[in-house]
Design an enzyme around this catalytic site. Structure first.
Site, PDB file in Angstrom:
ATOM      1  N   GLU A 163     -22.773  33.206  35.591  1.00 30.01           N
ATOM      2  CA  GLU A 163     -23.009  31.746  35.559  1.00 30.01           C
ATOM      3  C   GLU A 163     -22.113  30.945  36.500  1.00 30.01           C
ATOM      4  O   GLU A 163     -21.522  29.940  36.104  1.00 30.01           O
ATOM      5  CB  GLU A 163     -22.839  31.227  34.121  1.00 30.01           C
ATOM      6  CG  GLU A 163     -23.778  31.895  33.139  1.00 30.01           C
ATOM      7  CD  GLU A 163     -23.690  31.319  31.733  1.00 30.01           C
ATOM      8  OE1 GLU A 163     -22.812  30.477  31.466  1.00 30.01           O
ATOM      9  OE2 GLU A 163     -24.520  31.717  30.884  1.00 30.01           O
ATOM     10  N   ASN A 205     -25.087  37.501  37.372  1.00 30.00           N
ATOM     11  CA  ASN A 205     -25.941  37.146  36.229  1.00 30.00           C
ATOM     12  C   ASN A 205     -25.928  35.630  36.011  1.00 30.00           C
ATOM     13  O   ASN A 205     -24.866  35.005  36.058  1.00 30.00           O
ATOM     14  CB  ASN A 205     -25.370  37.854  34.980  1.00 30.00           C
ATOM     15  CG  ASN A 205     -26.272  37.783  33.769  1.00 30.00           C
ATOM     16  OD1 ASN A 205     -27.450  38.126  33.850  1.00 30.00           O
ATOM     17  ND2 ASN A 205     -25.718  37.350  32.634  1.00 30.00           N
ATOM     18  N   HIS A 241     -33.210  32.857  28.946  1.00 29.65           N
ATOM     19  CA  HIS A 241     -33.218  32.146  27.661  1.00 29.65           C
ATOM     20  C   HIS A 241     -34.315  31.093  27.792  1.00 29.65           C
ATOM     21  O   HIS A 241     -34.107  30.047  28.411  1.00 29.65           O
ATOM     22  CB  HIS A 241     -31.861  31.493  27.400  1.00 29.65           C
ATOM     23  CG  HIS A 241     -30.752  32.486  27.223  1.00 29.65           C
ATOM     24  ND1 HIS A 241     -30.705  33.365  26.159  1.00 29.65           N
ATOM     25  CD2 HIS A 241     -29.660  32.759  27.976  1.00 29.65           C
ATOM     26  CE1 HIS A 241     -29.620  34.126  26.262  1.00 29.65           C
ATOM     27  NE2 HIS A 241     -28.976  33.791  27.352  1.00 29.65           N
ATOM     28  N   GLU A 268     -30.881  38.694  29.136  1.00 29.16           N
ATOM     29  CA  GLU A 268     -30.538  38.038  27.860  1.00 29.16           C
ATOM     30  C   GLU A 268     -31.764  37.380  27.239  1.00 29.16           C
ATOM     31  O   GLU A 268     -31.673  36.299  26.645  1.00 29.16           O
ATOM     32  CB  GLU A 268     -29.434  36.989  28.080  1.00 29.16           C
ATOM     33  CG  GLU A 268     -28.180  37.566  28.722  1.00 29.16           C
ATOM     34  CD  GLU A 268     -27.037  36.556  28.838  1.00 29.16           C
ATOM     35  OE1 GLU A 268     -27.078  35.506  28.182  1.00 29.16           O
ATOM     36  OE2 GLU A 268     -26.097  36.856  29.596  1.00 29.16           O
ATOM     37  N   ASP A 270     -34.548  35.719  25.304  1.00 27.15           N
ATOM     38  CA  ASP A 270     -34.970  35.198  24.003  1.00 27.15           C
ATOM     39  C   ASP A 270     -35.874  33.998  24.273  1.00 27.15           C
ATOM     40  O   ASP A 270     -35.751  33.348  25.305  1.00 27.15           O
ATOM     41  CB  ASP A 270     -33.794  34.885  23.048  1.00 27.15           C
ATOM     42  CG  ASP A 270     -32.685  34.048  23.647  1.00 27.15           C
ATOM     43  OD1 ASP A 270     -32.904  33.397  24.686  1.00 27.15           O
ATOM     44  OD2 ASP A 270     -31.581  34.023  23.070  1.00 27.15           O
TER      45      ASP A 270
HETATM   46  C1  XIL Z   1     -23.212  33.903  23.648  1.00 28.84           C
HETATM   47  C2  XIL Z   1     -23.108  34.728  22.387  1.00 28.84           C
HETATM   48  O1  XIL Z   1     -24.404  35.136  22.028  1.00 28.84           O
HETATM   49  C3  XIL Z   1     -22.462  33.954  21.278  1.00 28.84           C
HETATM   50  O2  XIL Z   1     -22.200  34.784  20.166  1.00 28.84           O
HETATM   51  C4  XIL Z   1     -21.158  33.316  21.755  1.00 28.84           C
HETATM   52  O3  XIL Z   1     -20.659  32.488  20.753  1.00 28.84           O
HETATM   53  C5  XIL Z   1     -21.367  32.535  23.017  1.00 28.84           C
HETATM   54  O4  XIL Z   1     -21.959  33.366  24.006  1.00 28.84           O
HETATM   55  N1  XIL Z   1     -25.071  33.352  28.372  1.00 28.84           N
HETATM   56  C6  XIL Z   1     -24.305  34.495  28.342  1.00 28.84           C
HETATM   57  C7  XIL Z   1     -23.908  35.090  27.045  1.00 28.84           C
HETATM   58  O5  XIL Z   1     -24.044  35.082  29.393  1.00 28.84           O
HETATM   59  O6  XIL Z   1     -22.664  35.714  27.097  1.00 28.84           O
HETATM   60  C8  XIL Z   1     -23.899  34.049  25.939  1.00 28.84           C
HETATM   61  O7  XIL Z   1     -23.649  34.714  24.700  1.00 28.84           O
HETATM   62  C9  XIL Z   1     -25.211  33.316  25.914  1.00 28.84           C
HETATM   63  C10 XIL Z   1     -25.433  32.583  27.206  1.00 28.84           C
END
Ligand code: XIL
Length: 457
Positions: A163, A205, A241, A268, A270
Site C-alpha cells: 500500500e 501489494n 477488497h 485479499e 472479499d
Molecule cells: C487487516 C486485518 O485483517 C485486521 O485484522 C487488522 O486489524 C488490520 O489489517 N490490507 C492489508 C491487510 O494489506 O493487512 C489488512 O488486514 C486489510 C487491508
C-alpha cells in the site's frame, strides 16, 4: 450441490469445452482426484494455481475453522502475524512465535505460504513510527533482512511493500514516514528481500488497483521501471477488497501487469454481501483463470465471522462454516479451467544439498497426477515417506516414446526423455515418516502412464 453432482458438473464442463486446449485431469495411481476437485485448492491446482485464505494464529484451535482450512485451501497468508508490529515489537528484538504458527500450519498441510507484509505504513511498531530519515531507513531495511532471512526458503511469495501508492487522481506515492526516507525506499526493500531469500517471489501489494485507474497506473509505471532496471520484483498483488461491483477492466488490468513479465495474484479478496456477491466472486475467479500469469487467489478470511469487514459478510463460508452461494460460484469457475500457469512458481533453486547417503529403494513411494492437453501435460508428483523419515529422495519416471520433459519445479531433473530422474532440492528433501511433498514437471507428448519408482535415504 453434493460432491458427486459437482464432479459430474465438472466433467460435463470439461468435456463440453471444445478445442485442443481442453484440460483433462487424469489421475495415475492416485486415488481421490475426483474428490479433490470438489475443493477450492484442488480445483485451482488443476491449472497450476493455488487458492488460499488469510488465517489467524489465534483461531487455529477452532476445529470448524481448521477443518475448512485444511480441506479447502492450499495456500495461507498470516492475517497479522508477520507484520512489522508483530515480528519486531521493540527494535532489534524479533518475535516469530505466531508467524511460525501460521507457517507451520501451512507447510504441514502442503500449502504455499504467502508472507505478508515486510514494510507498510500501517501496523508499524511504535518505535518505528517515531523514527525518520536514515535511522528509519536502516531500521526498515534491517527489518526486511531479518524477517526474510528467518523465513528463507519457506515462503512462496512475500508482500515486500504494501500500500505505498496514494488514492485519488495523481497516481503518486502515499505520504508516509517510509516515503519520506526517499523515493527509492521500495526498491531498497526489494533488493534487501532478494538478498535475504533469493527464491521467494517478491510482490508489491495494494488496494484500489483492481481496475485500470490512476493508482494502478502509478504502480504499473513503477513495476515497468523496476523490470527495466533489474530491480528484483516478481509479482504484483491485487487486494480486491470489493464492494457491490467489480471494475469492467479487472481482467485487462491483471493482463497488462502480467505483460510486464511479473506474476499477478489476487491477495485479499472479499466482496460485500449483496445480490451480486456470488457473481462478483465468479468474475474475479474467471479473470484470474483467463490470465496465464495469475498464479492464485487468496480470500481474506474463512467464515464471515472471521472477516475484518464486520457486518458485511464478505466471505465464502457463513458464520457456522457452511458453504455460501459465492463458494459454489468460485468452485465452478475454478473447475471450468483456464490456461495452465507456467510451472515456474514456488521456490526453485539449484540443488544446494544432495543426499549424503545413496537413496535406498522402498522407503518412499511416488504417484503422479496429470493435467493433459493435446500435445502436452503438467505432472504433479507426490512423494510419500514410508514408516521412517526420509532425508533425501530420488524418483524415476518412464516417459512414453516421443515425449520429453521441458521444465521441472521443486526438484532437479536428469535426462529429458525415456527414463527421467528427479531428486529433491534443498528445502524438500526431508519428509517426516508418513508425510509427503510434491514436485512437478511439464512435458510434451503424453504423460507417464506407469507409477514412478521412489528411492529414499
Ligand atoms: C487487516 C486485518 O485483517 C485486521 O485484522 C487488522 O486489524 C488490520 O489489517 N490490507 C492489508 C491487510 O494489506 O493487512 C489488512 O488486514 C486489510 C487491508
Amino acid at each position: 450441490m453434493n460432491p458427486r453432482s459437482i464432479l459430474r458438473r465438472r466433467r460435463s464442463l470439461l468435456l463440453s469445452a471444445a478445442g485442443a486446449a481442453v484440460v483433462l485431469a487424469a489421475s495415475v495411481a492416485v486415488a481421490g482426484t475426483a474428490e479433490a476437485a470438489s475443493t477450492l485448492g484442488a480445483s485451482a491446482a488443476q491449472s497450476g494455481r493455488y487458492f488460499g485464505a488469510a488465517i489467524a494464529a489465534g483461531k487455529l484451535g477452532d476445529s470448524t475453522y481448521t477443518g475448512i482450512l485444511t480441506r479447502e485451501f492450499n495456500a495461507v497468508t498470516p492475517e497479522n502475524e508477520m507484520k512489522w508490529d508483530a515480528t519486531e515489537p521493540s527494535q532489534g528484538r524479533f518475535t516469530y512465535t505466531n508467524g511460525d504458527r501460521i507457517l507451520n500450519q501451512g507447510l504441514s498441510n502442503g500449502s504455499k505460504v504467502r508472507g505478508h507484509a515486510l514494510l507498510w505504513h500501517a501496523q508499524q511498531p511504535s518505535w518505528a513510527q517515531s523514527l525518520s530519515g536514515s535511522a528509519l531507513r536502516s531500521a526498515a531495511i534491517n527489518h526486511v533482512t531479518q524477517v526474510a532471512t528467518h523465513y528463507k526458503g519457506k515462503i512462496y511469495a512475500w508482500d515486500v511493500v504494501n500500500e505505498a501508492f496514494a488514492d485519488g487522481g495523481g497516481g503518486g506515492r502515499r505520504d508516509s514516514n517510509l516515503q519520506r526516507t526517499g523515493n527509492d525506499w521500495i526498491e531498497a526493500a526489494f533488493r534487501a528481500a532478494h538478498t535475504a531469500d533469493p527464491n521467494a517471489k517478491l510482490c508489491y501489494n495494494d488496494y484500489n488497483t483492481d481496475g485500470v485507474n490512476a493508482k494502478s497506473t502509478g504502480v504499473y509505471t513503477m513495476v515497468r521501471d523496476f523490470k527495466s532496471r533489474g530491480v528484483p520484483i516478481d509479482c504484483v498483488g491485487f487486494q480486491s477488497h470489493l464492494g457491490t461491483g467489480i471494475p469492467g477492466d479487472y481482467q485487462a488490468n491483471l493482463q497488462r501487469f502480467a505483460d510486464l513479465g511479473v506474476d499477478v495474484q489476487i491477495t485479499e479478496l472479499d466482496v460485500a454481501q449483496g445480490g451480486n456477491q456470488a457473481s462478483i466472486y465468479s468474475s474475479v475467479t474467471r479473470a484470474c483463470m483467463a490470465v496465464t500469469r495469475c498464479t492464485g487467489i487468496t480470500v481474506w478470511g474463512i467464515r464471515d465471522s472471521d472477516s475484518w469487514r464486520t457486518g458485511e459478510n464478505p466471505l465464502l463460508f457463513d458464520n457456522s462454516g457452511n458453504k455460501k452461494a459465492a463458494y459454489t460460484s468460485v468452485l465452478n469457475a475454478l473447475n471450468a479451467g483456464g490456461p495452465t500457469v507456467p510451472p515456474t512458481s514456488g521456490p526453485t533453486s539449484p540443488p544446494t544439498s544432495s543426499p549424503t547417503t545413496p537413496p535406498s529403494a522402498g522407503a518412499c513411494s511416488a504417484s503422479v497426477t496429470l493435467n493433459s492437453w493435446s500435445g502436452g501435460y503438467t505432472a504433479t508428483v507426490k512423494v510419500t515417506a514410508g514408516s521412517a523419515a526420509v532425508n533425501g529422495w530420488a524418483v524415476t519416471v518412464n516417459l512414453p516414446a516421443g515425449g520429453a520433459v521441458t521444465n521441472a519445479w521443486n526438484a532437479t531433473s536428469t535426462g529429458t526423455s525415456g527414463t527421467v530422474g528427479f531428486a529433491n532440492v534443498s528445502y524438500n528433501g526431508q519428509i517426516p515418516a508418513g508425510g509427503s511433498t510434491e514436485f512437478g514437471f511439464q512435458g510434451t507428448g503424453s504423460g507417464p502412464s506407469a507409477t514412478p519408482t521412489c528411492r529414499a535415504s
